[in-house]
Every structure is written in C-alpha cells, then in structure tokens.
Scaffold this active site. Structure first.
Site, PDB file in Angstrom:
ATOM      1  N   ASP A 177       0.817  -1.216   0.000  1.00 33.69           N
ATOM      2  CA  ASP A 177       0.000   0.000   0.000  1.00 33.69           C
ATOM      3  C   ASP A 177       0.849   1.262   0.000  1.00 33.69           C
ATOM      4  O   ASP A 177       1.483   1.600   1.000  1.00 33.69           O
ATOM      5  CB  ASP A 177      -0.914   0.000   1.227  1.00 33.69           C
ATOM      6  CG  ASP A 177      -1.969   1.093   1.171  1.00 33.69           C
ATOM      7  OD1 ASP A 177      -2.016   1.826   0.156  1.00 33.69           O
ATOM      8  OD2 ASP A 177      -2.744   1.230   2.123  1.00 33.69           O
ATOM      9  N   ASP A 375      -1.337   5.821  -6.957  1.00 34.47           N
ATOM     10  CA  ASP A 375      -1.687   4.981  -5.815  1.00 34.47           C
ATOM     11  C   ASP A 375      -1.818   3.524  -6.241  1.00 34.47           C
ATOM     12  O   ASP A 375      -2.490   3.214  -7.224  1.00 34.47           O
ATOM     13  CB  ASP A 375      -3.005   5.466  -5.194  1.00 34.47           C
ATOM     14  CG  ASP A 375      -3.400   4.661  -3.975  1.00 34.47           C
ATOM     15  OD1 ASP A 375      -2.530   4.417  -3.120  1.00 34.47           O
ATOM     16  OD2 ASP A 375      -4.574   4.267  -3.871  1.00 34.47           O
TER      17      ASP A 375
END
Length: 495
Positions: A177, A375
């Site tokens: 992440d 992201d």
C-alpha cells in the site's frame, strides 16, 4: 489512512485486464489503437475458473525468483526484491459471474478512495494528533524484492507480497500500500482477528520481537498513539470503517534471500476488524516516517502490477534503477501530508489531440489542495468532475461507431461489444508537466464489466480536489519512485 485491505506483497499483480503504458512523444501522431475484445473476455472468464491449487506453491516460486536474482549483477548492494501477486493467486473466487466480481471490486474501490480523501481532509483542516482518540476495543492486557500478486478473485483491487517476520523468520502474505505508512500484521493473542491464509504470528516465537516504549520516536510518530505500562500502543483506522489496534513494536523483516532488516517498527494487531481478508497485514510504502521505505532509508522502490485477471506475478524492488526506456516526470510532495506520491500532470489527450482541461485542475497548491497522486491501492483513476467530463466527452465523440449501452456502477460510459472480436478505439494519454507523454493501451481504459461483452470507460469523476491515478491504468507498467531525486518513472511491459 485508507487502505484497500489487500494489496499483498507477493507481487503476482493482476487487476483488471492487463494494462501497459507506451512511451510516446507529446506531439503524438497515433490517433487510434486496437482493443482485443476476445482476449479481454477470455481473461474475465478465466479468473472465475482459476484455481490457485493448480499452481506451483508460491514459496517455491519465490525461491526460484531469488535464485534468478542471484545470477544478476546490481551496482547497488542494498538492492532487494520480493514477488508481487494478485489475490487470485491465493484464493479461488467465490463469485459465480464476472459482473458480481467487478461490482464487488468497485464497491471496495469506492471505500478506498473515501479513505484517502478523508485522510487528506484531516491533514488540510489541521486536525492534530491530540484531537484523535483511540477506539474502544476489547484489547486484553496480555495482548526487501518480494513478489506481488493481485487480489482480484476475492473482489479486491489489491496486491500481495510474501514477507518474513521475526527470528526465526516465518513467511506471511502482506498487502502492498503506497497510500499508508504504518506497517502491521495480526498477532496472537487475538481479541478479534479476521481469517488469514497463514497462521497468525505469535510474538513469543520470535527472539527479535521488542515492544517500543511510550517515549520512543516511533511511538510519537503515530497519528493516534496510546500507552499502557510504558508500552506503546497503536491504532490505524481506514475510511471504510476497518481498523487495527495493538502493540507497537520492532521486528526483523526478511525478503527471501535478498536480505533482512532489523528493528523495523510495526503494529502487532490484536484487534483487527472490518474488510480485511486473507493477508496477514500491510506494508506501508507511503512517504511518512513510519513507512517501510522511510525506515529502511530506501533511495528508490518500484513495482509492476500484472493484469488483475491473469494469475501471474511480478516483483516489488528496492534500490534498483528504473528501466532505461522509462518516461520520467517530477515526484511532488504535499507539505500538509507526506504520505502520498504526487506527480506533475499537465493534461490528457484523446485520439492524439489534447483535451481542453484547465491545468489548474491537476496542480497541487500551497494550501495542500488539488494535485494528482499515483496509488497502488485505488483501482479506477479518479479525476475532478470537470476534467473527467471533458475527457469522457472527447472519448465519446470519437467512439460514435461503437454501440453504447447503459452505465454500470460508477461507470457512465459503456459499450456493447458482444458481437465484436476486436475494435478500433481512440488513444488515451497522460501528458506530464515536463512535456512527456504516456499512451495507455486500450485494455487499460476500456475494460469488461461482465462476461457477455459490456465494456466501460475506466475513469470516474470525484468531487474531491484530489485526483488519483489508479492501478488499472498502471497495469503492465513498472512504476519506479526515485525518492532520492524526486522523480517517478513509468516503463511499459516490465512485469
């Protein structure tokens, strides 16, 4: 911080049908490209029938990768790598048809985006750590290259890696992440733990496990620290309502035969509730002081997300040079929030022509508003509504030859390609502020949402000032973050 609960650090990355980026000049002459409808639908059907049990065990794949890496020569002795896997390599999907799988992905993706924007808004409005209170829990008093894998078949847009924890090292699947900083994994004893594929980590089995004191610098760096018996406690909450609570400690992390790193601060979670599934925990690769990249003082890291429906793997690498053919642009930082990785985007083009979008819609201003981030956990690229509308309208104008159909979930522009095997579609490119351009392959922006031939334009509007380049647009591309020189590089077909 928003965390799409499952981007495991086993890099077998695969999201929506594979995505690759191509290098082009700003004055691109390519106006149309081919979309292989049949191949996309075959992948969509294959992911429903994919059985991880038919694959070579992932630990054996990791060992083979390490043996291959050892035959290569890297100028940087601190280089290390692990496999990266999509989730479908770990689990057989429970979804009976491809559309329900897609809808599940999109629902989780919306929660992810809400979590990221909430994190940003808290920072922009000056909410202090002291203003945040830990959740009441039932926590009891006793309480480097790696493969990347996609989490598609479980309805998530995440990727996993296999990381060793403790001494002696025990392997665990961890979510990858870039939108989070705190590393954590589930630990015994459990007040409330979700089901994971590996046995839950037992701190008593590790000689390198060491609780952090309340006065440690790592404890003071937490957004929501707490203290009990002079031992630091952590809590991380995500925008979808998920949270993890437990002891904040240091441990040894191992990256196969690439090496190990001692005294990495991470959360040992005894109460972990919400949408977490399968992975033992999360590796935070954001820009904050508690992220894995910051703690290891990595000069760079890179990942390549494989097609979410492919069942293949790739790698997560640290301190490696980007491929020579990379398209490079500036990596920007937000003074209000150091977690996110912003890039300088000037605009977009469709069919080889620039779309009329004010550059201000992509700019990060002095107050911390605006800008666009890359992201790993968000699936679908989000653009401010005005920018999205202009992009969509330009695309629709050049696809009059394709039969349109009703929208699906957050997608408002869809086509019925059930009678087609291949179609011509207009090119779509990102135009960076330094004049360089990245052309996306058609399968990265026109994706199937069912098994019968409905394809949708894979961008979505957002009312937030924050825009996000999602992993569907990144698939098939090695994304390299040069932290030392504040650059980000994109290189197609490097998985």
């Amino acid at each position: 911080m928003a965390f799409n609960p499952f981007i495991f650090v086993v890099l077998t990355v695969s999201l929506f049908p594979s995505i690759t980026l191509s290098r082009t000049l700003l004055s691109e002459t390519t106006t149309h490209t081919d979309l292989d409808v049949s191949a996309s639908l075959q992948r969509a059907q294959a992911v429903l029938n994919f059985d991880p049990q038919t694959l070579q065990p992932l630990d054996q794949q990791q060992q083979q990768l390490e043996e291959e890496v050892q035959t290569l020569t890297y100028p940087n002795a601190s280089y290390f790598s692990v496999q990266l896997h999509p989730r479908e390599k770990l689990y057989k999907t429970s979804h009976k048809d491809y559309k329900t799988l897609v809808l599940s992905r999109l629902e989780r993706d919306t929660a992810r985006v809400n979590s990221l924007t909430t994190k940003l808004q808290l920072a922009l409005h000056g909410v202090k750590k002291s203003d945040l209170q830990p959740l009441e829990t039932e926590l009891q008093p006793e309480d480097l290259s790696t493969p990347i894998v996609s989490g598609v078949s479980q309805g998530s847009g995440e990727y996993f890696s296999r990381i060793g924890v403790g001494k002696p090292s025990k392997p665990f699947y961890m979510v990858l992440d870039t939108g989070s900083d705190v590393n954590w994994l589930q630990c015994q004893p459990c007040s409330d733990c979700y089901q994971q594929s590996d046995p839950i980590f037992n701190p008593s089995d590790s000689v390198s496990y060491n609780p952090l004191s309340c006065t440690s610098s790592q404890c003071s760096s937490l957004d929501v620290p707490a203290c009990r018996s002079n031992k630091c406690l952590y809590q991380v909450s995500y925008g979808d309502g998920s949270f993890t609570v437990g002891d904040f400690v240091t441990e040894t992390l191992s990256f196969g035969n690439s090496g190990s790193i001692n005294t990495v601060a991470l959360g040992c979670g005894h109460d972990n509730e919400g949408l977490f599934v399968g992975a033992a925990g999360l590796l935070g690769l954001g820009g904050g002081p508690l992220s894995l990249t910051s703690q290891t003082k990595a000069s760079s890291f890179s990942y390549c997300l494989v097609d979410r429906d492919s069942g293949r793997s790739s790698t997560l690498e640290f301190n490696s040079a980007p491929p020579a053919d990379s398209v490079t642009t500036s990596l920007l930082k937000n003074s209000k929030l150091d977690t996110f990785y912003y890039v300088g985007l000037a605009g977009m083009s469709v069919g080889g022509r620039a779309v009329s979008i004010p550059t201000s819609l992509f700019q990060l201003d002095a107050s911390g508003n605006g800008g666009i981030i890359v992201d790993s956990g968000t699936a679908i690229t989000r653009l401010q509504t005005q920018a999205y509308n202009a992009l969509r309208d330009a695309f629709v104008k050049l696809t009059q030859h394709l039969p349109s159909t009703s929208g699906v979930a957050l997608f408002d522009t869809c086509y019925d390609l059930s009678s087609q095997t291949s179609v011509k579609v207009p090119t779509v490119s990102f135009q960076f502020s330094d004049g360089k351009s990245l052309q996306l392959p058609a399968k990265n922006y026109l994706i199937p949402v069912d098994s019968s031939g409905t394809f949708c334009f894979a961008f979505a509007p957002t009312t937030s000032s924050l825009s996000i380049v999602g992993n569907v647009q990144q698939q098939g591309t090695r994304v390299s973050f040069d932290l030392a020189n504040s650059k980000v590089a994109f290189s197609s077909n490097k998985c």
